[in-house]
Design an enzyme around this catalytic site. Structure first.
Site, mmCIF file in Angstrom:
data_model
loop_
_atom_site.group_PDB
_atom_site.id
_atom_site.type_symbol
_atom_site.label_atom_id
_atom_site.label_comp_id
_atom_site.label_asym_id
_atom_site.label_seq_id
_atom_site.Cartn_x
_atom_site.Cartn_y
_atom_site.Cartn_z
ATOM 1 N N PRO A 174 -8.861 24.535 12.377
ATOM 2 C CA PRO A 174 -7.742 24.527 11.957
ATOM 3 C C PRO A 174 -7.258 25.827 10.782
ATOM 4 O O PRO A 174 -7.778 25.809 10.016
ATOM 5 C CB PRO A 174 -7.368 23.338 11.439
ATOM 6 C CG PRO A 174 -8.741 22.948 11.133
ATOM 7 C CD PRO A 174 -9.772 23.785 11.657
ATOM 8 N N GLU A 175 -6.714 27.042 11.618
ATOM 9 C CA GLU A 175 -6.096 27.726 10.865
ATOM 10 C C GLU A 175 -4.425 27.760 11.059
ATOM 11 O O GLU A 175 -4.356 26.864 11.764
ATOM 12 C CB GLU A 175 -6.520 29.198 11.085
ATOM 13 C CG GLU A 175 -7.913 29.330 10.608
ATOM 14 C CD GLU A 175 -8.547 30.828 10.490
ATOM 15 O OE1 GLU A 175 -8.023 31.916 10.276
ATOM 16 O OE2 GLU A 175 -9.758 30.949 10.710
ATOM 17 N N LYS A 193 -1.872 26.145 5.829
ATOM 18 C CA LYS A 193 -2.517 25.268 6.355
ATOM 19 C C LYS A 193 -2.196 23.810 5.940
ATOM 20 O O LYS A 193 -2.946 23.123 6.272
ATOM 21 C CB LYS A 193 -4.130 25.693 6.134
ATOM 22 C CG LYS A 193 -4.592 26.947 7.106
ATOM 23 C CD LYS A 193 -5.700 27.376 6.622
ATOM 24 C CE LYS A 193 -5.876 28.268 5.592
ATOM 25 N NZ LYS A 193 -7.183 29.097 5.456
ATOM 26 N N ARG A 238 -16.310 16.096 9.206
ATOM 27 C CA ARG A 238 -17.093 16.264 7.866
ATOM 28 C C ARG A 238 -16.627 15.548 6.587
ATOM 29 O O ARG A 238 -17.000 15.732 5.535
ATOM 30 C CB ARG A 238 -17.146 17.762 7.629
ATOM 31 C CG ARG A 238 -18.359 18.554 8.169
ATOM 32 C CD ARG A 238 -18.342 20.053 8.184
ATOM 33 N NE ARG A 238 -17.796 20.444 9.315
ATOM 34 C CZ ARG A 238 -17.699 21.677 9.599
ATOM 35 N NH1 ARG A 238 -17.891 22.624 8.743
ATOM 36 N NH2 ARG A 238 -17.068 22.190 10.586
ATOM 37 N N ARG A 261 -5.577 43.317 -7.644
ATOM 38 C CA ARG A 261 -7.051 42.661 -6.996
ATOM 39 C C ARG A 261 -8.241 43.659 -7.282
ATOM 40 O O ARG A 261 -8.141 44.490 -6.694
ATOM 41 C CB ARG A 261 -6.601 41.905 -5.626
ATOM 42 C CG ARG A 261 -5.445 41.109 -5.756
ATOM 43 C CD ARG A 261 -5.904 39.810 -6.436
ATOM 44 N NE ARG A 261 -7.069 39.233 -6.021
ATOM 45 C CZ ARG A 261 -7.016 38.044 -5.578
ATOM 46 N NH1 ARG A 261 -5.912 37.252 -5.316
ATOM 47 N NH2 ARG A 261 -7.969 37.501 -5.022
ATOM 48 N N ARG A 269 -19.254 33.664 3.075
ATOM 49 C CA ARG A 269 -19.074 33.480 4.448
ATOM 50 C C ARG A 269 -19.256 34.575 5.145
ATOM 51 O O ARG A 269 -19.192 35.457 4.872
ATOM 52 C CB ARG A 269 -17.683 32.509 4.653
ATOM 53 C CG ARG A 269 -16.576 32.870 3.648
ATOM 54 C CD ARG A 269 -15.262 32.256 3.379
ATOM 55 N NE ARG A 269 -15.526 30.876 4.149
ATOM 56 C CZ ARG A 269 -15.110 29.881 3.653
ATOM 57 N NH1 ARG A 269 -14.751 29.679 2.377
ATOM 58 N NH2 ARG A 269 -15.413 28.636 4.312
#
Length: 263
Positions: free
Chosen positions: A2-3, A58, A111, A150, A250
């Site tokens: 799921p994105e 999301k 999960r 950033r 990740r």
DNA sequence: TATTCCCTGTGC
DNA sequence: GCACAGGGAATA
């Protein structure tokens, strides 16, 4: 998986099954979800009519006729199973919502990382989120301003939902490939023409995702991803080998041939 | 800004 | 067995 595209597809199924119907029962089954939605809070939804189902980033919001809201996030692998109330609960059902049209909505998630929370009328259930990642109103100038402060690589920044809402690890990598931007490129130093390319690439990647998510259920073959989970395979654009690196804990996949790091 | 943790399953 | 998994909040 799921994105944004997959959540959009799931929210559509939920909307078609649920809007206009009343809640007969709401239960959280797994301890993780029971902590977020204890029985006395879950009971607040009983008897309420569902008036809207929406997606933001999301997140999915289920709004009731008293303006209270259930907020659902699939995290890594949540999904809705939709069937009649008499069905035995799915193996990984973490929460169950029974409606007065003999529909059982099961939030399934092996999960058990998914979240489901109830919010009283008058409070915004959503955290602070940036614009929708595929919002056509996003400009290169606006994105440059958002990235100016950033520190850090563009890939990690794209996963920050306060910058853009809806991108996850897969579509962040796919979008950077389409825009020919190295995932380790410093976010704050990207120039507007490059960012315009990125905006276009994000939209295209997500549009592909939406198409695929719709086809997935019908069994139609889905277009393969360009870099994600393709370590060691040749790039379809330049033939160089797809690499995998770790960023912010990740995996990031990219093509070392056509996503060059300028400095 | 970068790890750690939340959970539990799957694939090597 | 053990690394790893598409997310995000809580830490250090």
């Amino acid at each position: 998986m799921p994105e944004l595209p997959e959540v959009e597809e799931a929210a559509g199924r939920l909307r078609r099954a649920a809007v206009g119907h009343r809640v007969l029962a709401l239960r959280a089954l797994h301890p993780s979800q029971r902590k977020q939605l204890p029985p006395r809070r879950a009971r607040r939804a009983v008897g309420r009519r569902i008036v809207a189902v929406e997606r933001r980033g999301k997140y999915q919001t289920i709004r009731f006729d008293d303006d209270s809201t259930l907020l659902v996030h699939f995290r890594m692998d949540g999904d809705w199973h939709i069937g009649p109330c008499g069905d035995p609960p799915a193996r990984f059902a973490r929460a169950v919502l029974d409606l007065d049209n003999d529909t059982r909505l099961s939030l399934v998630d092996a999960r058990a990382l998914c979240t489901i929370t109830w919010h009283e009328r008058g409070v915004d259930p959503l955290p602070a989120l940036g614009p929708e990642a595929d919002d056509p109103a996003i400009t290169a100038t606006a994105l440059r301003n958002a990235l100016a402060a950033r520190r850090g690589p563009i890939k990690a920044v794209l996963l920050d939902q306060r910058v853009l809402a809806g991108l996850g690890n897969i579509y962040a990598a796919e979008s950077l490939w389409r825009a020919s931007i190295h995932p380790a490129a410093s976010a704050a130093t990207l120039r507007e023409p490059t960012l315009q390319r990125l905006i276009t690439a994000i939209r295209a990647s997500l549009a592909d995702g939406v198409r695929n998510a719709a086809r997935y259920r019908t069994g139609v073959r889905v277009a393969p991803l360009k870099v994600y989970d393709r370590e060691g395979e040749p790039c379809t654009r330049c033939g160089a080998t797809i690499r995998r690196i770790t960023q912010a804990g990740r995996s990031t996949y990219y093509c070392a041939g056509c996503q060059r790091l300028k400095r």
